[in-house]
Design a protein around this motif. Sequence first.
Motif, short mmCIF file in Angstrom:
data_model
loop_
_atom_site.label_atom_id
_atom_site.label_comp_id
_atom_site.label_asym_id
_atom_site.label_seq_id
_atom_site.Cartn_x
_atom_site.Cartn_y
_atom_site.Cartn_z
N LEU A 56 -7.67 -0.92 -0.45
CA LEU A 56 -9.11 -0.78 -0.27
C LEU A 56 -9.53 0.44 0.54
CD1 LEU A 56 -9.79 -4.56 0.39
CD2 LEU A 56 -10.19 -3.29 -1.74
N GLY A 57 -8.56 1.29 0.92
CA GLY A 57 -8.89 2.51 1.65
C GLY A 57 -9.02 2.33 3.15
N ASP A 58 -8.61 1.17 3.67
CA ASP A 58 -8.69 0.92 5.11
C ASP A 58 -7.58 -0.03 5.51
OD1 ASP A 58 -9.50 -1.79 4.59
OD2 ASP A 58 -11.56 -1.10 4.36
N ILE A 59 -7.61 -0.49 6.76
CA ILE A 59 -6.59 -1.44 7.22
C ILE A 59 -7.25 -2.71 7.76
CG2 ILE A 59 -4.78 0.27 7.63
CD1 ILE A 59 -5.56 0.16 10.64
N LEU A 60 -8.39 -3.08 7.20
CA LEU A 60 -9.09 -4.29 7.62
C LEU A 60 -8.62 -5.49 6.80
CD1 LEU A 60 -12.71 -2.81 7.77
CD2 LEU A 60 -11.12 -3.16 9.68
N ASN A 61 -8.32 -6.61 7.47
CA ASN A 61 -7.97 -7.84 6.76
C ASN A 61 -9.20 -8.35 6.01
OD1 ASN A 61 -5.44 -7.69 7.95
ND2 ASN A 61 -6.00 -9.05 9.63
N ARG A 62 -8.99 -9.03 4.89
CA ARG A 62 -10.10 -9.59 4.11
C ARG A 62 -9.85 -11.07 3.86
NH1 ARG A 62 -10.65 -4.51 4.04
NH2 ARG A 62 -12.49 -3.49 3.22
#
Length: 125
Positions: free
Chosen positions: A42-48
């Motif tokens: 997704l272009g980032d390192i944020l958990n979803r």
Amino acid sequence: MTPLIGTFSAGTARRFGWLFQLVGGGPGLYSWGYNANGQLGLGDILNRSSPVQIGTLTTWSVIAGGGDNGFAIKTDGTLYAWGVNGSGRLGLGDTTTRSTPVQVGALTTWTLVNPGGGASYAIRT
């Protein structure tokens, strides 16, 4: 075979370790879960905690994922990879981690991909 989580109105979901990916859902490729290394694409390192579409492409036919990387093949036979690239396991000619799908070479004859813990495998026609 990759564990099937279930079939939803949004598509078919599969689990790959901490990585979850969904094919279908309006159309496109979706992922959610743990994302410390960009393995959700997704272009980032944020958990979803819910499905998020990976990019805008809608012509995916095959997905595969390890605990920290993902692979997908489009209907035109092109192969894409993202996530941790230790030892070059994404097949991109380097060891740089990617947080979005990157096309692997220029071939258009890929039919199956299977990532392992430290290596990846694929079949071409």
